[in-house]
Design an enzyme around this catalytic site. Structure first.
Site, short mmCIF file in Angstrom:
data_model
loop_
_atom_site.label_atom_id
_atom_site.label_comp_id
_atom_site.label_asym_id
_atom_site.label_seq_id
_atom_site.Cartn_x
_atom_site.Cartn_y
_atom_site.Cartn_z
N LYS A 79 0.78 -1.30 0.02
CA LYS A 79 -0.03 -0.01 0.07
C LYS A 79 0.84 1.29 0.02
O LYS A 79 1.81 1.28 0.75
CB LYS A 79 -0.90 -0.05 1.21
CG LYS A 79 -1.76 1.28 1.54
CD LYS A 79 -3.17 0.88 1.33
CE LYS A 79 -3.89 2.29 1.37
NZ LYS A 79 -3.83 3.10 0.01
N LYS A 115 4.86 1.89 -3.36
CA LYS A 115 4.83 3.19 -3.87
C LYS A 115 4.90 3.40 -5.36
O LYS A 115 5.47 2.40 -6.03
CB LYS A 115 5.96 3.98 -3.27
CG LYS A 115 5.95 5.35 -3.26
CD LYS A 115 5.07 5.88 -2.08
CE LYS A 115 4.83 7.42 -1.88
NZ LYS A 115 4.46 7.72 -0.48
N THR A 199 -3.16 12.85 7.24
CA THR A 199 -1.67 13.03 7.72
C THR A 199 -1.46 14.14 8.45
O THR A 199 -0.72 13.98 9.52
CB THR A 199 -0.68 13.37 6.05
OG1 THR A 199 -1.09 12.26 5.32
CG2 THR A 199 0.66 13.34 6.54
N ASN A 230 -1.30 19.67 0.87
CA ASN A 230 -1.90 18.91 1.59
C ASN A 230 -1.52 18.80 3.18
O ASN A 230 -2.43 19.27 3.96
CB ASN A 230 -2.03 17.53 0.90
CG ASN A 230 -3.08 16.56 1.89
OD1 ASN A 230 -2.60 15.89 2.89
ND2 ASN A 230 -4.30 16.66 1.34
N SER A 357 -6.37 5.68 5.41
CA SER A 357 -6.22 5.05 4.02
C SER A 357 -6.82 3.56 4.21
O SER A 357 -7.67 3.03 3.61
CB SER A 357 -4.99 5.08 3.34
OG SER A 357 -4.92 6.27 2.37
P1 NAD Z 1 1.61 18.68 -1.69
O1 NAD Z 1 2.17 18.33 -3.10
O2 NAD Z 1 0.34 18.93 -1.40
O3 NAD Z 1 2.48 19.88 -1.12
C1 NAD Z 1 3.84 20.16 -1.20
C2 NAD Z 1 4.00 21.43 -0.70
O4 NAD Z 1 5.50 21.44 -0.80
C3 NAD Z 1 3.65 22.66 -1.36
O5 NAD Z 1 3.62 23.74 -0.89
C4 NAD Z 1 4.72 22.86 -2.41
O6 NAD Z 1 4.83 24.32 -2.93
C5 NAD Z 1 5.99 22.65 -1.18
N1 NAD Z 1 7.36 22.63 -2.00
C6 NAD Z 1 7.60 21.80 -3.13
N2 NAD Z 1 8.86 21.64 -3.51
C7 NAD Z 1 9.37 22.70 -2.51
C8 NAD Z 1 10.75 22.92 -2.25
N3 NAD Z 1 11.78 22.67 -3.00
N4 NAD Z 1 10.85 23.63 -1.19
C9 NAD Z 1 9.94 24.04 -0.35
N5 NAD Z 1 8.83 23.64 -0.31
C10 NAD Z 1 8.43 22.92 -1.58
O7 NAD Z 1 2.27 17.44 -0.90
P2 NAD Z 1 2.04 16.96 0.20
O8 NAD Z 1 0.99 15.70 0.11
O9 NAD Z 1 1.63 17.79 1.31
O10 NAD Z 1 3.06 16.11 1.00
C11 NAD Z 1 4.22 16.83 1.57
C12 NAD Z 1 5.23 15.94 2.28
O11 NAD Z 1 4.56 15.03 3.22
C13 NAD Z 1 5.89 14.64 1.07
O12 NAD Z 1 6.99 14.45 1.58
C14 NAD Z 1 4.87 13.41 1.20
O13 NAD Z 1 5.56 12.39 0.90
C15 NAD Z 1 4.78 13.66 2.59
N6 NAD Z 1 3.47 12.82 3.24
C16 NAD Z 1 2.29 13.33 2.38
C17 NAD Z 1 1.25 12.42 2.79
C18 NAD Z 1 -0.34 12.86 2.53
O14 NAD Z 1 -1.11 12.34 2.73
N7 NAD Z 1 -0.39 13.92 1.75
C19 NAD Z 1 1.39 11.47 3.85
C20 NAD Z 1 2.57 11.03 4.14
C21 NAD Z 1 3.56 12.00 3.66
#
Ligand code: NAD
Length: 423
Positions: A79, A115, A199, A230, A357
């Site tokens: 998953k 993934k 998250t 997110n 999830s």
């Molecule tokens: P997202 O795409 O919704 O948001 C990413 C954010 O990071 C945006 O604001 C973007 O502008 C910013 N960003 C991108 N590149 C950047 C950089 N070089 N420097 C600074 N900021 C930057 O992604 P998300 O879902 O919020 O995920 C963010 C992190 O959390 C990731 O590492 C993801 O793997 C992890 N994560 C997310 C979830 C989830 O359910 N959304 C779950 C587990 C882990």
């Protein structure tokens, strides 16, 4: 007919896989497992690479490269999310699938880790191009995944609309309405209440638990969040609503800072669907400056390798809670721990997403749906228990919480593989 290919950057990606393997090896050594367990767990058991032709709006064909990695399915189906990003690489997808296995072990879900990723820049693609790419990816991987095999979900730059297209495509191929194929769907298509903010909710619960250990009152605590997507944006809202002062947030283009606390509701209203908001402001600081701000709680919620040996000694937080995957290198983890900064690792802090999830998948399979309150209560139970388990392991063994989390995370997988007779 023009055929173009989008290439991914390979910079820095080796480190993520190697550092994950390094901690897994240390965790298995501490647990006393023989070498073959490491040999089994250091790489995914299966990895699929696909080429996806997509008709672009201008009539040309672009060929995208996608991956799906299944780390280990001893415990149950794999998953994990699907990432749309120009920097996606095979190594990154492999490492992320290993992290998903660890998360599933930490919050005790009946899953292994998976993934996926596609090398693309969704910010430069139209809505219809994204739909064709999402459907093309599902056609390419359909035999490899499934509700009892490998269940995708959202990740960076993918959302509930993309999950809906993917579910629809899979259901067409399967000739069956199959909501349990994917999670993170819109509620009307079998999504779970609380999934979108799960998250961030899980991170919030970890922050509350960590703050208790450090005697920090959440009310009035100064919080800095890198990333306003997110994870980061919901977290900013939860922290703000809990009475904390969110003094800085950022996106890929820069950061906003106000020592008196930012107007989070206003920023949430103005952010776009990619988590970008700073472009609307003249007075911004850099992401580097944001990470070094004086605060109580720092939450990297954007991308990998943000806290490294080069800036770890400039971090001015009492607690660092990793909402993003892999934001702190191993050298930086050591430096922060030496400075008695409590680091709550990604594999624990960001496991709220995979937990809800799982709740979504359970609801899909039983065809009976829970209220938002029920989801939140169940999530809190899971996260509080996982935090306590890892904090206690770290304290008793005098190790950092990352190594403790890996020990808890690998144990279930190793046990399941042993019972199956694999090792
Ligand atoms: P997202 O795409 O919704 O948001 C990413 C954010 O990071 C945006 O604001 C973007 O502008 C910013 N960003 C991108 N590149 C950047 C950089 N070089 N420097 C600074 N900021 C930057 O992604 P998300 O879902 O919020 O995920 C963010 C992190 O959390 C990731 O590492 C993801 O793997 C992890 N994560 C997310 C979830 C989830 O359910 N959304 C779950 C587990 C882990």
């Amino acid at each position: 007919m023009a055929t173009k290919e989008t290439k991914g950057s390979h910079e820095g990606q080796t480190d993520i896989l190697i550092s994950t393997q390094t901690v897994i090896m240390k965790a298995l050594e501490k647990l006393g497992y023989p070498d073959e367990v490491y040999e089994l767990l250091k790489e995914p058991i299966r990895l699929l690479t696909v080429r996806i032709p997509v008709r672009m709006d201008d009539g040309s064909i672009q060929i995208f490269t996608g991956y799906r990695s299944q780390h280990n399915d001893a415990v149950g189906p794999t998953k994990g999310g699907v990432r749309f990003h120009p920097n996606v690489t095979e190594k990154e997808v492999k490492a992320l699938s290993i992290w998903m296995s660890l998360k599933a072990g930490i919050v005790d879900l009946p899953y292994g880790g998976g993934k996926g990723g596609i090398i693309c820049d969704p910010r430069e693609m139209s809505f219809r191009e994204l739909e064709r790419l999402s459907r093309g990816y599902v056609r390419a991987i359909s035999q490899f995944v499934g509700p009892s095999k490998d269940i995708p979900a959202p990740d960076v730059f993918t959302n509930s609309q993309i999950m809906a297209w993917m579910m629809d495509e899979y259901s067409r191929i399967d000739e069956f309405n199959n909501p349990g194929f994917i999670t993170g769907k819109p509620i009307v298509l079998g999504g779970s209440h609380g999934r979108e903010s799960a998250t961030a909710k899980g991170v919030t619960i970890c922050i509350e638990e960590a703050a208790k250990k450090k005697n920090i009152d959440i009310k009035g605590a100064r919080v800095v969040i890198q990333g306003f997507g997110n994870a980061g944006s919901f977290l900013a809202k939860f922290m703000h609503d809990a009475g904390a002062k969110v003094i800085a947030i950022s996106d890929a283009y820069g950061a906003l800072h106000d020592p008196n606390g930012l107007d989070i509701d206003y920023l949430l209203d103005r952010r776009d669907s990619f988590g970008t908001v700073t472009k609307l402001f003249n007075h911004t600081i850099s992401n580097k400056e944001l990470l070094e701000l004086d605060c109580d709680i720092l939450v990297p919620a954007a991308i990998e390798n943000q806290i490294t040996k080069d800036n770890a000694n400039d971090i001015n937080a009492r607690i660092v809670v990793e909402a993003a995957n892999g934001p702190t290198t191993l050298e930086a983890t050591k430096l922060l721990t030496e400075r008695e900064i409590l680091l709550v690792p990604d594999v624990l802090a960001s496991s709220g997403g995979v937990t809800v999830s799982y709740f979504e998948w359970v609801q899909n399979r039983q065809g009976y749906y829970w209220s938002e309150e029920e989801v939140e209560e169940k999530l809190r139970d899971v996260m509080v228990k996982a935090f306590a388990n890892i904090y206690t392991t770290a304290t008793n063994r005098r190790i950092d919480m990352r190594l403790a989390a890996y020990m808890v995370g690998v144990r279930k997988m190793a046990e399941a593989a042993r019972f199956r007779g694999w090792i």
